[in-house]
Design a protein around this motif. Structure first.
Motif, mmCIF file in Angstrom:
data_model
loop_
_atom_site.group_PDB
_atom_site.id
_atom_site.type_symbol
_atom_site.label_atom_id
_atom_site.label_comp_id
_atom_site.label_asym_id
_atom_site.label_seq_id
_atom_site.Cartn_x
_atom_site.Cartn_y
_atom_site.Cartn_z
ATOM 1 N N MET A 147 -17.652 34.881 -5.668
ATOM 2 C CA MET A 147 -16.352 35.515 -5.904
ATOM 3 C C MET A 147 -15.445 35.476 -4.677
ATOM 4 O O MET A 147 -14.393 36.102 -4.675
ATOM 5 C CB MET A 147 -16.560 36.997 -6.289
ATOM 6 N N LYS A 148 -15.840 34.774 -3.630
ATOM 7 C CA LYS A 148 -15.176 34.826 -2.324
ATOM 8 C C LYS A 148 -13.645 34.705 -2.408
ATOM 9 O O LYS A 148 -12.930 35.508 -1.847
ATOM 10 C CB LYS A 148 -15.741 33.712 -1.431
ATOM 11 N N ASN A 149 -13.120 33.731 -3.103
ATOM 12 C CA ASN A 149 -11.673 33.500 -3.128
ATOM 13 C C ASN A 149 -11.028 33.932 -4.442
ATOM 14 O O ASN A 149 -9.928 33.510 -4.753
ATOM 15 C CB ASN A 149 -11.374 32.021 -2.867
ATOM 16 N N LYS A 150 -11.726 34.767 -5.190
ATOM 17 C CA LYS A 150 -11.186 35.208 -6.477
ATOM 18 C C LYS A 150 -10.850 36.699 -6.386
ATOM 19 O O LYS A 150 -11.589 37.464 -5.794
ATOM 20 C CB LYS A 150 -12.210 34.962 -7.580
ATOM 21 N N ALA A 154 -8.863 45.598 -11.143
ATOM 22 C CA ALA A 154 -9.216 46.981 -11.464
ATOM 23 C C ALA A 154 -9.039 47.189 -12.958
ATOM 24 O O ALA A 154 -8.075 46.717 -13.549
ATOM 25 C CB ALA A 154 -8.341 47.948 -10.689
ATOM 26 N N GLY A 155 -9.988 47.882 -13.576
ATOM 27 C CA GLY A 155 -9.881 48.179 -14.996
ATOM 28 C C GLY A 155 -11.228 48.339 -15.653
ATOM 29 O O GLY A 155 -12.262 48.442 -15.004
ATOM 30 N N TYR A 156 -11.204 48.377 -16.985
ATOM 31 C CA TYR A 156 -12.402 48.545 -17.792
ATOM 32 C C TYR A 156 -12.886 47.172 -18.261
ATOM 33 O O TYR A 156 -12.087 46.349 -18.726
ATOM 34 C CB TYR A 156 -12.094 49.394 -19.030
ATOM 35 N N PHE A 157 -14.192 46.955 -18.183
ATOM 36 C CA PHE A 157 -14.785 45.697 -18.622
ATOM 37 C C PHE A 157 -16.052 46.000 -19.419
ATOM 38 O O PHE A 157 -16.770 46.958 -19.112
ATOM 39 C CB PHE A 157 -15.151 44.815 -17.423
ATOM 40 N N ILE A 158 -16.319 45.181 -20.443
ATOM 41 C CA ILE A 158 -17.530 45.328 -21.252
ATOM 42 C C ILE A 158 -18.292 44.013 -21.197
ATOM 43 O O ILE A 158 -17.726 42.940 -21.413
ATOM 44 C CB ILE A 158 -17.191 45.687 -22.708
ATOM 45 N N PHE A 159 -19.586 44.111 -20.898
ATOM 46 C CA PHE A 159 -20.465 42.949 -20.842
ATOM 47 C C PHE A 159 -21.508 43.091 -21.943
ATOM 48 O O PHE A 159 -22.194 44.109 -22.016
ATOM 49 C CB PHE A 159 -21.162 42.853 -19.478
ATOM 50 N N ASP A 167 -20.160 33.890 -16.357
ATOM 51 C CA ASP A 167 -19.530 34.721 -17.379
ATOM 52 C C ASP A 167 -18.984 36.012 -16.775
ATOM 53 O O ASP A 167 -17.889 36.462 -17.115
ATOM 54 C CB ASP A 167 -20.519 35.065 -18.495
ATOM 55 N N ILE A 168 -19.755 36.613 -15.883
ATOM 56 C CA ILE A 168 -19.326 37.853 -15.239
ATOM 57 C C ILE A 168 -18.056 37.610 -14.427
ATOM 58 O O ILE A 168 -17.101 38.385 -14.513
ATOM 59 C CB ILE A 168 -20.452 38.420 -14.338
ATOM 60 N N ILE A 169 -18.018 36.513 -13.681
ATOM 61 C CA ILE A 169 -16.835 36.183 -12.882
ATOM 62 C C ILE A 169 -15.635 35.939 -13.783
ATOM 63 O O ILE A 169 -14.534 36.407 -13.513
ATOM 64 C CB ILE A 169 -17.114 34.976 -11.970
ATOM 65 N N ARG A 170 -15.852 35.234 -14.889
ATOM 66 C CA ARG A 170 -14.767 34.959 -15.825
ATOM 67 C C ARG A 170 -14.207 36.263 -16.398
ATOM 68 O O ARG A 170 -12.990 36.456 -16.479
ATOM 69 C CB ARG A 170 -15.255 34.059 -16.967
ATOM 70 N N PRO A 176 -8.126 43.004 -17.672
ATOM 71 C CA PRO A 176 -9.028 44.100 -18.045
ATOM 72 C C PRO A 176 -8.568 44.777 -19.335
ATOM 73 O O PRO A 176 -7.414 44.635 -19.750
ATOM 74 C CB PRO A 176 -8.934 45.057 -16.859
ATOM 75 N N LEU A 177 -9.481 45.502 -19.957
ATOM 76 C CA LEU A 177 -9.164 46.227 -21.185
ATOM 77 C C LEU A 177 -8.388 47.492 -20.843
ATOM 78 O O LEU A 177 -8.596 48.091 -19.790
ATOM 79 C CB LEU A 177 -10.450 46.628 -21.901
#
Length: 188
Positions: A147-150, A154-159, A167-170, A176-177
């Motif tokens: 994730m260095k350059n990404k 802030a927000g809500y995320f569901i995995f 997938d997590i990085i994407r 965010p939701l």
């Protein structure tokens, strides 16, 4: 009329540009504070998977105790036999649910929804720690390097299920939701 007309015009333009930039910075700061405060107001408690499993087990125990308590008074009174019949199916369904859980643990794990809330001001290390606590990632350092350059949003995320690091990085770099979308997805 003025001897240094271009100097005065440049000074005026500089003052105007400075005032506009100052206003934009104040608006951005206010927006960031509102965003941060929005996450703190009336926010639902986020549970880890272990805490959620414990809560579900407690609720099932309560339901089975309540079903057993309603069945005892009904069994003592013969004229209330319909109440006995009404209380029997929940007991049977809870038993069948227990059987389903014992035999089908793997399909329910695949459908597990993990909820993550990244607050404003969290850095990449804090985000990696949060994801590690949720058991979404196993190696924090590898995640930080990926994730260095990404930007971290802030927000809500569901995995759902067991997503890969890609997938997590994407998901984390996408939009965010909103709070209402988050609550709807967790219910449905």
């Amino acid at each position: 009329m003025f001897k240094n007309r271009s100097f005065v015009a440049g000074l005026g333009v500089g003052i105007i540009a400075g005032a506009i930039l100052l206003q934009l910075m104040q608006i951005g700061d206010e927006s960031q504070q509102k965003l941060s405060n929005g996450f703190n107001d009336g926010e639902p408690k986020l549970y880890t998977q272990a805490e959620l499993d414990e809560k579900l087990a407690e609720e099932r125990d309560k339901a089975s105790r309540n079903a057993a308590e309603t069945a005892k008074p009904a069994a003592e009174k013969p004229e209330e036999s319909p109440a006995v019949k009404a209380s029997e199916p929940p007991v049977e369904s809870s038993k069948s649910d227990d059987k389903k859980e014992g035999s089908a643990d793997k399909p329910t794990e695949a459908a597990v929804k993990r909820q993550v809330r990244i607050t404003g001001g969290m850095n990449l290390t804090d985000t990696a720690e949060l994801l590690s606590e949720q058991k979404l990632i196993s190696d924090k350092d590898a995640f930080i390097k990926a994730m260095k350059n990404k930007p971290v949003r802030a927000g809500y995320f569901i995995f759902e299920g067991n997503p890969t690091v890609a997938d997590i990085i994407r998901i984390l770099t996408s939009q965010p939701l909103t709070k209402s979308e988050f609550e709807q997805q967790m219910k449905g």
